[in-house]
Design an enzyme around this catalytic site. Sequence first.
Site, PDB file in Angstrom:
ATOM      1  N   CYS A 190      40.547  45.141  40.748  1.00  0.00           N
ATOM      2  CA  CYS A 190      39.609  45.247  41.863  1.00  0.00           C
ATOM      3  C   CYS A 190      38.817  43.955  41.988  1.00  0.00           C
ATOM      4  CB  CYS A 190      38.657  46.421  41.611  1.00  0.00           C
ATOM      5  SG  CYS A 190      37.397  46.655  42.880  1.00  0.00           S
TER       6      CYS A 190
ATOM      7  N   HIS B 164      42.849  53.164  46.720  1.00  0.00           N
ATOM      8  CA  HIS B 164      41.798  52.352  46.100  1.00  0.00           C
ATOM      9  C   HIS B 164      40.691  52.019  47.098  1.00  0.00           C
ATOM     10  CE1 HIS B 164      40.569  48.963  43.278  1.00  0.00           C
ATOM     11  NE2 HIS B 164      40.024  48.555  44.416  1.00  0.00           N
ATOM     12  N   GLU B 165      41.082  51.551  48.289  1.00  0.00           N
ATOM     13  CA  GLU B 165      40.075  51.139  49.274  1.00  0.00           C
ATOM     14  C   GLU B 165      39.341  52.342  49.866  1.00  0.00           C
ATOM     15  OE1 GLU B 165      39.325  48.187  49.120  1.00  0.00           O
ATOM     16  OE2 GLU B 165      41.159  47.409  48.213  1.00  0.00           O
TER      17      GLU B 165
ATOM     18  N   HIS C   5      36.646  53.254  47.538  1.00  0.00           N
ATOM     19  CA  HIS C   5      35.472  52.380  47.685  1.00  0.00           C
ATOM     20  C   HIS C   5      34.500  52.939  48.721  1.00  0.00           C
ATOM     21  CE1 HIS C   5      35.699  48.851  45.193  1.00  0.00           C
ATOM     22  NE2 HIS C   5      36.938  48.567  45.574  1.00  0.00           N
TER      23      HIS C   5
END
Length: 214
Positions: A133, A175-176, A179
């Site tokens: 990341c 993953h995003e 976030h």
Amino acid sequence: MSQQDTEQQYEQPTEAPGYIDDVTDAEAREEAHRARGTVRPITVVGNPVLHHACRTVTEFDADLAQLIDDMFASQRAAEGVGLAANQIGVDLRVLVYDCPDDNGVRHTGHIVNPVLDELPPERRVLDDSNEGCLSVPGAYAELPRPDYASVQGQDMHGNPIAVQGTGFFARCLQHETDHLNGYLYIDRLSKRDRKDALRQMEELTPAYETVPND
């Protein structure tokens, strides 16, 4: 999300109605966004904007278009393959990506107000590859995630879109989206692995500009 090498191969999903074509002219589209954008520094673990859910986008205007351009420029400067708005300090549900899948096909695009689809059990085949990341610079750890992802959202004009991906690209989409929900990948690790990832970060100097935590 940081770049990584990947060796596993996955079958491409059958295209379903509503999924956008994020492959055609990927290089030209990324270059156009980046040329209009301004590089911003990357926020790192500990910055408050990374640790709470981001606000829903309600204004689809020139400011949003500029944010997306800036995100592409910042992603490239940091040599990443995906970036969420809070990684440049903006509390809005926006992500961009310029990411290959495991077959080497380049996917480029943006998603506003993304929502990750719940997968049926037969699609939940886990891939335990390494993950990194930009907001935890220099650190990598194995993290099981489904090897297929489908995301619903909007484009910069407010039109509904859907994006799907396999392998490394599926990991990027998950993953995003994490976030924007206030989670870093290290939040999904065991205490020992999280501690090791933070140690890796402390031992290395980021190759790109970051926002220091006060």
